[in-house]
Design a protein around this motif. Structure first.
Motif, short mmCIF file in Angstrom:
data_model
loop_
_atom_site.label_atom_id
_atom_site.label_comp_id
_atom_site.label_asym_id
_atom_site.label_seq_id
_atom_site.Cartn_x
_atom_site.Cartn_y
_atom_site.Cartn_z
N TRP A 80 0.87 -1.17 0.00
CA TRP A 80 0.00 0.00 0.00
C TRP A 80 0.91 1.22 0.00
O TRP A 80 1.73 1.41 0.91
CB TRP A 80 -0.91 0.00 1.21
N ASP A 81 0.73 2.05 -1.00
CA ASP A 81 1.80 2.97 -1.40
C ASP A 81 1.24 4.34 -1.76
O ASP A 81 0.07 4.48 -2.15
CB ASP A 81 2.48 2.33 -2.63
N HIS A 82 2.05 5.34 -1.59
CA HIS A 82 1.94 6.57 -2.39
C HIS A 82 3.35 6.85 -2.87
O HIS A 82 4.27 6.94 -2.07
CB HIS A 82 1.38 7.75 -1.60
N PRO A 83 3.56 7.00 -4.19
CA PRO A 83 4.93 7.11 -4.70
C PRO A 83 5.73 8.27 -4.12
O PRO A 83 6.96 8.23 -4.13
CB PRO A 83 4.72 7.29 -6.21
N LEU A 84 5.04 9.31 -3.62
CA LEU A 84 5.77 10.45 -3.06
C LEU A 84 6.13 10.26 -1.59
O LEU A 84 6.84 11.08 -1.02
CB LEU A 84 4.94 11.73 -3.22
N PHE A 103 -7.35 -1.36 3.20
CA PHE A 103 -6.15 -0.63 3.62
C PHE A 103 -6.16 -0.37 5.12
O PHE A 103 -5.17 -0.64 5.81
CB PHE A 103 -6.05 0.68 2.85
N VAL A 104 -7.26 0.14 5.65
CA VAL A 104 -7.33 0.45 7.08
C VAL A 104 -7.36 -0.84 7.91
O VAL A 104 -6.89 -0.85 9.05
CB VAL A 104 -8.54 1.35 7.38
N ALA A 105 -7.89 -1.91 7.32
CA ALA A 105 -7.82 -3.20 8.02
C ALA A 105 -6.38 -3.65 8.20
O ALA A 105 -6.02 -4.29 9.19
CB ALA A 105 -8.62 -4.25 7.26
N THR A 106 -5.52 -3.28 7.22
CA THR A 106 -4.10 -3.62 7.31
C THR A 106 -3.36 -2.64 8.20
O THR A 106 -2.49 -3.03 8.98
CB THR A 106 -3.47 -3.62 5.91
#
Length: 264
Positions: A6-10, A45-48
């Motif tokens: 789970w990503d944001h490239p910045l 995502f929030v579960a992770t």
């Protein structure tokens, strides 16, 4: 085997994880969580990661959050090639370097983004905060130069944990126009690090995201309440100690800053 980041490239924290996986030749997919920019992330995502922060890593259905814990998991799950140095003292040294850049240098770069991309403060206050940030970045560069010493890499003889932890933040400062002194050991190290495939690919993803995202418009979105920046721990400390308390109070009044969500 399936690996998802789970990503944001910045995100420099996510960049650390992707560089580590690439150094170990671990194939992975990425997913950008929806709603994260307005504090509305939900679902898988929030579960992770109940803190609703990138990165998070899912390996064969098992989720891990926090970039340092993820790096430790990667080292345990795929021990070859090792990213940590061999001796306990050197392992502690690179972990301490990671802690400094994760908290202090990240906060300054984040603060510069608040000023330059999101235009939180302009005029005399903005100038004062920018000047202070520049002084702080150069101080951290001096510290990193000393920590590097005569080594080729922060890890020692080979690229590793210490290097992948530092390079996203130094590159972030360079993006704000503050680069290591030409001819310095830190500048030479940065050139070597950026030439590695793992770093080069990760930097290219960040550049593509910045270009596609139209960073010049985010200040307007912020003003409209369509974007909320996370002010957590070291970032909040930086803004307050550097003279930007009114930035925080204004952001809270306008509802365009957020904090780590409560767990439920």
């Amino acid at each position: 085997m399936t690996v998802t980041v789970w990503d944001h490239p910045l995100s420099p924290y996510a960049q650390k994880v992707k560089i580590a996986l690439r150094e170990k030749n671990v194939a992975f997919d990425t997913a950008v969580p929806g709603g994260i920019g307005v504090g509305g992330a939900a679902g898988e995502f929030v579960a992770t990661n109940p803190r609703a922060e990138v990165p998070a890593l899912v390996h064969n259905g098992f989720g891990i959050f926090d970039s340092t814990i993820i790096l430790e998991y990667i080292e345990d799950a795929w021990p070859e090639p090792p990213l940590l140095p061999a001796t306990p003292a050197d392992r502690a040294r690179v972990r301490m370097i990671e802690e400094v850049v994760d908290t202090h240098l990240e906060a300054v770069n984040w603060g510069l983004s608040e000023l330059r991309w999101f235009r939180r403060a302009e005029g005399p206050l903005g100038d004062a905060l920018s000047t202070r940030a520049g002084e702080q970045v150069r101080g951290y560069f001096n510290w990193l130069e000393r920590e590097l010493g005569h080594r080729e890499w922060f890890n020692g003889e080979t690229f590793g944990w210490g290097d992948l932890s530092v390079v996203p933040y130094v590159n972030g400062s360079v993006g704000h126009g503050i680069a290591p002194e030409p001819g310095s050991k830190l500048a030479a190290w940065l050139a070597r690090a950026n030439a590695r495939r793992s770093v080069r690919d990760t930097v290219a993803e960040a550049a593509a995201a910045a270009s596609a995202g139209g960073m010049g418009d985010v200040a307007k979105l912020l003003e409209q309440g369509l974007f909320k920046r996370e002010y957590r721990d070291h970032r909040l400390e930086w803004m307050v100690k550097s003279g930007g308390l009114e930035v925080v109070t204004q952001g809270m009044a306008r509802g365009n800053i957020r904090f780590t969500p409560d767990l439920v």
